[in-house]
Design a protein around this motif. Structure first.
Motif, PDB file in Angstrom:
ATOM      1  N   TYR A  58       0.834  -1.206   0.000  1.00  0.00           N
ATOM      2  CA  TYR A  58       0.000   0.000   0.000  1.00  0.00           C
ATOM      3  C   TYR A  58       0.875   1.264   0.000  1.00  0.00           C
ATOM      4  O   TYR A  58       0.628   2.205  -0.747  1.00  0.00           O
ATOM      5  N   LEU A  59       1.900   1.271   0.835  1.00  0.00           N
ATOM      6  CA  LEU A  59       2.767   2.456   0.924  1.00  0.00           C
ATOM      7  C   LEU A  59       3.522   2.683  -0.382  1.00  0.00           C
ATOM      8  O   LEU A  59       3.735   3.825  -0.798  1.00  0.00           O
ATOM      9  N   LYS A  60       3.930   1.605  -1.034  1.00  0.00           N
ATOM     10  CA  LYS A  60       4.702   1.746  -2.280  1.00  0.00           C
ATOM     11  C   LYS A  60       3.800   2.195  -3.433  1.00  0.00           C
ATOM     12  O   LYS A  60       4.165   3.095  -4.200  1.00  0.00           O
ATOM     13  N   ARG A  61       2.628   1.569  -3.539  1.00  0.00           N
ATOM     14  CA  ARG A  61       1.773   1.855  -4.687  1.00  0.00           C
ATOM     15  C   ARG A  61       0.932   3.120  -4.502  1.00  0.00           C
ATOM     16  O   ARG A  61       0.786   3.913  -5.421  1.00  0.00           O
ATOM     17  N   GLU A  62       0.383   3.301  -3.299  1.00  0.00           N
ATOM     18  CA  GLU A  62      -0.580   4.374  -3.083  1.00  0.00           C
ATOM     19  C   GLU A  62       0.053   5.656  -2.544  1.00  0.00           C
ATOM     20  O   GLU A  62      -0.469   6.741  -2.760  1.00  0.00           O
ATOM     21  N   CYS A  63       1.161   5.514  -1.806  1.00  0.00           N
ATOM     22  CA  CYS A  63       1.748   6.693  -1.146  1.00  0.00           C
ATOM     23  C   CYS A  63       3.095   7.101  -1.741  1.00  0.00           C
ATOM     24  O   CYS A  63       3.685   8.098  -1.303  1.00  0.00           O
ATOM     25  N   GLY A  64       3.628   6.327  -2.681  1.00  0.00           N
ATOM     26  CA  GLY A  64       4.884   6.680  -3.326  1.00  0.00           C
ATOM     27  C   GLY A  64       6.100   6.542  -2.440  1.00  0.00           C
ATOM     28  O   GLY A  64       7.093   7.264  -2.612  1.00  0.00           O
ATOM     29  N   ALA A  65       6.056   5.628  -1.470  1.00  0.00           N
ATOM     30  CA  ALA A  65       7.193   5.449  -0.562  1.00  0.00           C
ATOM     31  C   ALA A  65       8.354   4.786  -1.280  1.00  0.00           C
ATOM     32  O   ALA A  65       8.173   3.937  -2.161  1.00  0.00           O
ATOM     33  N   LYS A  66       9.570   5.176  -0.917  1.00  0.00           N
ATOM     34  CA  LYS A  66      10.770   4.550  -1.456  1.00  0.00           C
ATOM     35  C   LYS A  66      11.144   3.339  -0.596  1.00  0.00           C
ATOM     36  O   LYS A  66      10.650   3.148   0.504  1.00  0.00           O
ATOM     37  N   TYR A  67      12.074   2.538  -1.126  1.00  0.00           N
ATOM     38  CA  TYR A  67      12.521   1.373  -0.372  1.00  0.00           C
ATOM     39  C   TYR A  67      13.223   1.799   0.921  1.00  0.00           C
ATOM     40  O   TYR A  67      13.106   1.152   1.954  1.00  0.00           O
ATOM     41  N   SER A  68      13.950   2.903   0.871  1.00  0.00           N
ATOM     42  CA  SER A  68      14.607   3.384   2.089  1.00  0.00           C
ATOM     43  C   SER A  68      13.576   3.839   3.117  1.00  0.00           C
ATOM     44  O   SER A  68      13.797   3.715   4.325  1.00  0.00           O
ATOM     45  N   ASP A  69      12.439   4.375   2.632  1.00  0.00           N
ATOM     46  CA  ASP A  69      11.376   4.753   3.568  1.00  0.00           C
ATOM     47  C   ASP A  69      10.830   3.516   4.273  1.00  0.00           C
ATOM     48  O   ASP A  69      10.604   3.522   5.494  1.00  0.00           O
ATOM     49  N   LEU A  70      10.623   2.458   3.501  1.00  0.00           N
ATOM     50  CA  LEU A  70      10.113   1.222   4.095  1.00  0.00           C
ATOM     51  C   LEU A  70      11.148   0.614   5.037  1.00  0.00           C
ATOM     52  O   LEU A  70      10.793   0.056   6.087  1.00  0.00           O
ATOM     53  N   SER A  71      12.405   0.724   4.686  1.00  0.00           N
ATOM     54  CA  SER A  71      13.455   0.233   5.578  1.00  0.00           C
ATOM     55  C   SER A  71      13.444   0.997   6.896  1.00  0.00           C
ATOM     56  O   SER A  71      13.668   0.427   7.965  1.00  0.00           O
ATOM     57  N   ALA A  72      13.173   2.301   6.821  1.00  0.00           N
ATOM     58  CA  ALA A  72      13.121   3.109   8.041  1.00  0.00           C
ATOM     59  C   ALA A  72      12.024   2.601   8.973  1.00  0.00           C
ATOM     60  O   ALA A  72      12.195   2.597  10.201  1.00  0.00           O
ATOM     61  N   LEU A  73      10.903   2.162   8.393  1.00  0.00           N
ATOM     62  CA  LEU A  73       9.825   1.630   9.232  1.00  0.00           C
ATOM     63  C   LEU A  73      10.259   0.344   9.925  1.00  0.00           C
ATOM     64  O   LEU A  73       9.945   0.126  11.109  1.00  0.00           O
ATOM     65  N   PHE A  74      10.976  -0.505   9.206  1.00  0.00           N
ATOM     66  CA  PHE A  74      11.469  -1.732   9.823  1.00  0.00           C
ATOM     67  C   PHE A  74      12.533  -1.431  10.883  1.00  0.00           C
ATOM     68  O   PHE A  74      12.629  -2.121  11.894  1.00  0.00           O
ATOM     69  N   ILE A  75      13.311  -0.394  10.645  1.00  0.00           N
ATOM     70  CA  ILE A  75      14.316   0.006  11.640  1.00  0.00           C
ATOM     71  C   ILE A  75      13.622   0.480  12.915  1.00  0.00           C
ATOM     72  O   ILE A  75      14.030   0.141  14.031  1.00  0.00           O
ATOM     73  N   SER A  76      12.572   1.272  12.747  1.00  0.00           N
ATOM     74  CA  SER A  76      11.817   1.736  13.918  1.00  0.00           C
ATOM     75  C   SER A  76      11.241   0.559  14.688  1.00  0.00           C
ATOM     76  O   SER A  76      11.269   0.519  15.930  1.00  0.00           O
TER      77      SER A  76
END
Length: 806
Positions: A271-289
């Protein structure tokens, strides 16, 4: 059991029958943590965010993504046959190695798929096959690894080991996500990251390498001899046996529904990648959190789970954790520039919200894994535990397998429609919000009620303890952590004191242990804390320790029991009073006075008569005054007159004043007179006497003489002429009494005093006081005069019915 037998039973032997030294065991535990860090790196790179993004990149359908998660859950069924095999093979470590090494080698296949096929939708199905085979092999090795580790890790340090290990592996997870985000967002060969699969190939190359290194490093961990397990029965009977315990059934069903609901959360990255335009580094930041939240949580929860009870901890997770999913509904639309980072990167606002939310959510979600293992172990028997755990994970996996599939169906159906709805802060309403809502409802309406059916453990705290005042909750958590982590006397004493301040009834068992602490400070603080808690259990602990002849806490226990009204307290104190030392008797006397039980009067009177210790005389006198034991006033006044200790005289005078004219009034007079001699308190006493004099009797001449005596008393007292002041006070007081009773015609003083006593028995005490003033007039203490003044004032007020004193 003999000493030799005990030593043999405590000795750990390896698979070859050789003794495993404590050093070897500790080394094996450290190696296990290091290998676990490599294994977590494999997991984060292979099965974490990169896997979902790999499927999204090649254009896999939502159903395929759901199947990817489903097969991982279904593969848990392999634990049952593997558990049966693992208990029969000669070496669990070798069995585990040959099952797990192919499982990790399979993850070199995605490297080939990424480089050879590129962005081809067929890659999704090939990758699904890899995940299926790999998951089956991984589940097949779980039972043997679990059995191996349980025999290696000493029971006394298991909780601490698993918590430290979780912190280590989550740190590895964090670093792996940083690497994954960098590799997937980097430009390779001049191409944008969205146009090439090189980043994914490198990620899976690292994942497979780390995964194989984990297996190889694990082979250096020693393998203890297995515990003998009886597997001669029928397999079906063995499979049914764990479910005879209803608690095991409820735990399994509860976690099955929990995992089922978690399956809906696997589509957030898509959802974040397709609908919100998140980058892979953004998604990595969520996993880091998330990893950071797990690291912090493992430190906190490992210290308090056992204390609050695993069932309570799990219920708390089921209640609180889903609340954080509301972040998906409350996140705002649009982008924001992160000015505090180099380059001021622009990220979707929802990433910022989820980054903060994931940290706290992970602190609760991560706890369920630790609690799940403990709850399952507690509801099984050691003889059948490995098989029972395999059965539990199989059932949980089968139930959880449906969640991702249903989530994928919802995703595909939603993408074929357009409702055009917007959330309160601007984001379009999408399938992710539906899945989050389903997750919350299933947790609260199905999983939580199932878990509540599990029987409450001994000493377990109610969930309501953590659902009230947030400040109190933080105090409870801090106190539990202090108890578990305190290694110095000062820290332990602080934890004990805080338990009493917060009145934590669950801490009674902990405080019982602290009554035998090497530190006297800790022991005394524990006694005070139990007294403040004041429950029946806390008081009983104090009474048990009071009866201990070797304890040095009797005085402190007596102080702690001053507000206790439980049956048996007075009897225990009276029994200890007969055999205690002077300090103990003194504290018990004061406590008996506070408790107000008149059964203590005889023992206190005996102490007052027989003791020469000033502290005992003071405490027993004060206690008798608290009991309103009027007959004790003569004993108190006698000891007061015979004492040469001015402090004791004042203490006994206060006790006598309480018996003569109301609790606390003479003390107030004495204190105010010490601050301001002949001040307002003294003047008020004389004012009350004169007010009474105006209405006393009909003999005007006697009234004038009495008034003159009071004036002369006031002048002499103000000038420090205590002997004359005493004589005038006696004369004035006797005249005042004779006026009131109509005896002014009697001229013989001795006869008058006898008649006054006959008319008013309470005046007998006043006569006694007057005689003391006459006898001790040469060395008169001001406290005598104030006591007589207090007596006559209270006598007058009683006759007038005013009772307005101090």
């Amino acid at each position: 059991m003999t000493t030799a037998a005990t030593t043999r039973s405590a000795t750990v032997l390896d698979i070859n029958g050789k003794r495993l030294s404590p050093v070897a065991i500790r080394r094996g535990m450290v190696v296990n943590m290091a290998a676990g860090a490599l294994g977590q790196s494999w997991f984060a790179l292979a099965l974490g965010m990169p896997l979902i993004m790999f499927m999204e990149r090649v254009g896999a359908a939502g159903v395929v993504i759901g199947l990817m998660a489903m097969v991982q859950s279904l593969a848990m069924v392999m634990q049952i046959p593997s558990a049966l095999v693992a208990e029969r093979v000669a070496s669990r470590k070798k069995f585990w190695f040959w099952v797990l090494i192919p499982h990790r080698l399979l993850w070199f296949a995605p490297v080939f798929l990424a480089l050879h096929f590129g962005r081809d939708p067929r890659v999704g199905w090939f990758l699904l096959a890899v995940v299926t085979i790999s998951s089956m092999l991984a589940s097949a090795g779980t039972a043997s690894w679990y059995s191996w580790m349980m025999d290696l890790i000493p029971e006394r340090v298991r909780g601490r080991f698993w918590s430290i290990r979780q912190s280590v592996v989550m740190l590895a997870n964090l670093l792996s996500m940083v690497i994954a985000g960098w590799l997937l967002d980097a430009e390779w060969g001049g191409k944008d990251s969205s146009e090439t699969m090189v980043g994914f190939a490198l990620v899976y190359l690292l994942a497979a390498t780390f995964g194989c290194a984990d297996i190889l490093l694990h082979t250096t961990v020693p393998e203890p001899q297995r515990r003998r397990v009886n597997l001669t029965g029928k397999v079906l009977a063995s499979l049914r046996e764990p479910f005879r315990n209803r608690d095991f059934l409820w735990v399994t069903l509860a976690f099955g529904m929990w995992n089922f609901s978690l399956g809906f959360a696997r589509f957030g990255e898509v959802y974040l990648k397709r609908e919100c335009g998140a980058k892979y580094s953004d998604l990595s930041a969520l996993f880091i959190s998330t990893a950071l939240g797990c690291v912090v949580a493992s430190y906190v929860w490992s210290r308090i789970m056992d204390r609050i009870g695993n069932r309570t901890a799990c219920m708390l997770m089921f209640v609180v954790a889903p609340v954080f999913a509301l972040a998906w509904w409350l996140a705002p639309a649009g982008d924001v520039a992160l000015a505090f980072l180099p380059g001021q990167p622009v990220v979707p606002k929802i990433i910022v919200v989820l980054f903060a939310g994931n940290f706290f959510a992970a602190a609760f979600y991560s706890c369920t894994g630790l609690v799940q293992i403990t709850l399952c172990s507690a509801t099984t028997t050691p003889e059948n535990r490995t098989l029972a755990m395999a059965l539990h994970w199989t059932v949980v996996g089968l139930m959880g397998a449906l969640g991702p599939v249903l989530g994928g169906v919802v995703m595909d159906l939603w993408e074929q429609t357009d409702f055009g709805l917007l959330l309160p802060f601007g984001l379009p309403f999408s399938y992710q919000h539906v899945l989050v809502l389903l997750h919350m409802l299933i947790c609260w309406l199905i999983a939580l009620p199932l878990l509540r059916k599990v029987q409450k453990g001994h000493g377990e705290l109610p969930v309501s303890t953590f659902m009230g005042n947030p400040l109190r909750v933080m105090g409870v958590i801090q106190n539990i952590m202090l108890f578990s982590g305190a290694v110095s006397a000062k820290e332990r004493a602080r934890a004990v004191t805080q338990a009493g301040t917060l009145r934590l009834s669950y801490a009674v068992d902990d405080l019982r242990e602290k009554l035998d602490d090497p530190s006297m400070l800790v022991r005394q603080n524990a006694v005070a804390a139990l007294g403040r808690i004041g429950t029946d259990a806390a008081v009983q602990v104090l009474l048990d320790k009071l009866a201990d002849p070797d304890s040095d806490l009797a005085p402190a226990i007596a102080r702690a029991l001053r507000s206790s009204r439980q049956p048996g307290v007075v009897d225990a104190l009276l029994a200890k009073m007969k055999v205690g030392d002077q300090e103990t008797i003194r504290e018990i006397a004061l406590t008996l006075g506070c408790l107000g039980d008149r059964r203590a009067a005889d023992a206190l009177l005996e102490t007052l008569r027989s003791s020469d210790n000033p502290q005992l005389l003071s405490s027993s006198g004060e206690a008798l005054a608290s009991l309103d034991e009027e007959t004790a006033v003569f004993e108190i006044l006698a000891r007061m007159r015979s004492s040469g200790n001015p402090v004791l005289r004042r203490s006994l005078a206060v006790a006598a004043g309480d018996l003569l004219g109301g609790r606390g009034r003479f003390y107030a007079l004495l204190v105010q007179e010490e601050k301001e001699p002949s001040g307002s308190a003294f003047a008020e006493c004389l004012s009350d006497l004169r007010s009474f004099l105006k209405k006393a009797g009909t003999d005007a001449a006697a009234r004038r003489r009495c008034a003159e005596c009071l004036e002369q008393f006031e002048d002499a007292y103000a000038n420090g002429e205590l002997r004359q002041a005493g004589e005038m006070l006696i004369s004035g007081g006797i005249l005042l009494a004779s006026l009131h009773l109509g005896l002014t015609a009697v001229t013989d003083r001795d006869v008058l005093l006898d008649m006054l006593i006959c008319r008013d028995s309470h005046l007998g005490v006043g006569v006694w006081l007057c005689n003391m003033l006459v006898i001790d007039g040469g060395a008169l203490d001001v406290v005598y005069i104030l006591l007589v003044l207090h007596f006559f004032r209270q006598w007058c007020l009683r006759r007038q019915g005013l009772l307005r004193g101090g």
